[in-house]
Design a protein around this motif. Structure first.
Motif, PDB file in Angstrom:
ATOM      1  N   GLY A  70       3.266 -60.944 -47.964  1.00  0.00           N
ATOM      2  CA  GLY A  70       2.892 -60.517 -46.623  1.00  0.00           C
ATOM      3  C   GLY A  70       2.897 -59.011 -46.464  1.00  0.00           C
ATOM      4  O   GLY A  70       2.573 -58.502 -45.391  1.00  0.00           O
ATOM      5  N   GLY A  71       3.240 -58.291 -47.518  1.00  0.00           N
ATOM      6  CA  GLY A  71       3.307 -56.828 -47.434  1.00  0.00           C
ATOM      7  C   GLY A  71       1.956 -56.184 -47.161  1.00  0.00           C
ATOM      8  O   GLY A  71       1.867 -55.237 -46.380  1.00  0.00           O
ATOM      9  N   LEU A  72       0.899 -56.689 -47.781  1.00  0.00           N
ATOM     10  CA  LEU A  72      -0.428 -56.128 -47.531  1.00  0.00           C
ATOM     11  C   LEU A  72      -0.889 -56.434 -46.112  1.00  0.00           C
ATOM     12  O   LEU A  72      -1.460 -55.578 -45.434  1.00  0.00           O
ATOM     13  CB  LEU A  72      -1.439 -56.668 -48.547  1.00  0.00           C
ATOM     14  CG  LEU A  72      -1.288 -56.150 -49.972  1.00  0.00           C
ATOM     15  CD1 LEU A  72      -2.230 -56.885 -50.908  1.00  0.00           C
ATOM     16  CD2 LEU A  72      -1.549 -54.662 -50.026  1.00  0.00           C
ATOM     17  N   ARG A  73      -0.632 -57.649 -45.643  1.00  0.00           N
ATOM     18  CA  ARG A  73      -0.977 -57.987 -44.254  1.00  0.00           C
ATOM     19  C   ARG A  73      -0.167 -57.134 -43.283  1.00  0.00           C
ATOM     20  O   ARG A  73      -0.671 -56.704 -42.240  1.00  0.00           O
ATOM     21  CB  ARG A  73      -0.747 -59.471 -43.990  1.00  0.00           C
ATOM     22  CG  ARG A  73      -1.812 -60.339 -44.645  1.00  0.00           C
ATOM     23  CD  ARG A  73      -1.471 -61.777 -44.411  1.00  0.00           C
ATOM     24  NE  ARG A  73      -0.365 -62.116 -45.298  1.00  0.00           N
ATOM     25  CZ  ARG A  73      -0.365 -63.134 -46.132  1.00  0.00           C
ATOM     26  NH1 ARG A  73      -1.389 -63.950 -46.151  1.00  0.00           N
ATOM     27  NH2 ARG A  73       0.648 -63.360 -46.910  1.00  0.00           N
ATOM     28  N   SER A  74       1.087 -56.884 -43.638  1.00  0.00           N
ATOM     29  CA  SER A  74       1.939 -56.027 -42.817  1.00  0.00           C
ATOM     30  C   SER A  74       1.380 -54.614 -42.762  1.00  0.00           C
ATOM     31  O   SER A  74       1.296 -54.016 -41.687  1.00  0.00           O
ATOM     32  CB  SER A  74       3.359 -56.016 -43.377  1.00  0.00           C
ATOM     33  OG  SER A  74       4.166 -55.114 -42.679  1.00  0.00           O
ATOM     34  N   ALA A  75       0.986 -54.073 -43.902  1.00  0.00           N
ATOM     35  CA  ALA A  75       0.419 -52.721 -43.946  1.00  0.00           C
ATOM     36  C   ALA A  75      -0.886 -52.657 -43.162  1.00  0.00           C
ATOM     37  O   ALA A  75      -1.136 -51.685 -42.435  1.00  0.00           O
ATOM     38  CB  ALA A  75       0.200 -52.290 -45.392  1.00  0.00           C
TER      39      ALA A  75
END
Length: 150
Positions: A70-75
């Motif tokens: 979920g880090g890319l979606r978070s960014a």
């Protein structure tokens, strides 16, 4: 024989060439440019659309969400100003963005003053960080941790 740095009035070691302020700020500026470029790319290329980024191998093969899932979606959400969606996608990533911002700011201020950045993380700090990530990973994979899933 020692010289004196003209900008900081600090003694320089023998044979050392004193660096100007712009030279001292070059590395922090390059790091910021790299991070800004990465965030710009993730902001432009939506990770919510399939086929743009590879799937997390741990998730693909085991079904377990890793601490980075979920880090890319978070960014992407963070770049677009949606902090709540960024927190929902990966709360530890948002803490990482904010931690980077603080650390980078301290680095720039110290570099401008001609002082090195010293980040000394002892074993207690590293264990605490590892424990935080482990607890985050375990909780987000349990039935009651659904609010931490991307």
């Amino acid at each position: 024989m020692r010289g004196v740095d003209a900008e900081t009035a600090q003694p320089t070691p023998t044979g050392a060439v004193p660096k100007g302020r712009s030279a001292r700020l070059a590395v922090p500026a390059a790091v910021l440019a790299s991070v800004a470029g990465a965030f710009a790319y993730v902001g432009a290329v939506d990770p919510n659309e399939p086929g743009h980024y590879p799937v997390c191998p741990l998730l693909r093969f085991t079904g377990i969400l890793c601490p980075g899932c979920g880090g890319l979606r978070s960014a992407h959400a963070f770049v677009h100003g949606d902090v709540l969606a960024a927190l929902q996608a990966n709360a530890t990533a948002v803490l990482g963005y904010l931690g980077f911002a603080v650390l980078w700011t301290v680095w720039v201020v110290r570099a401008a003053r001609g002082r090195p950045l010293r980040v000394e993380l002892g074993p207690v700090h590293l264990w605490a960080l590892g424990t935080l990530l482990l607890v985050f990973t375990v909780v987000r994979n349990l039935p009651f941790g659904g609010w931490l899933r991307p």
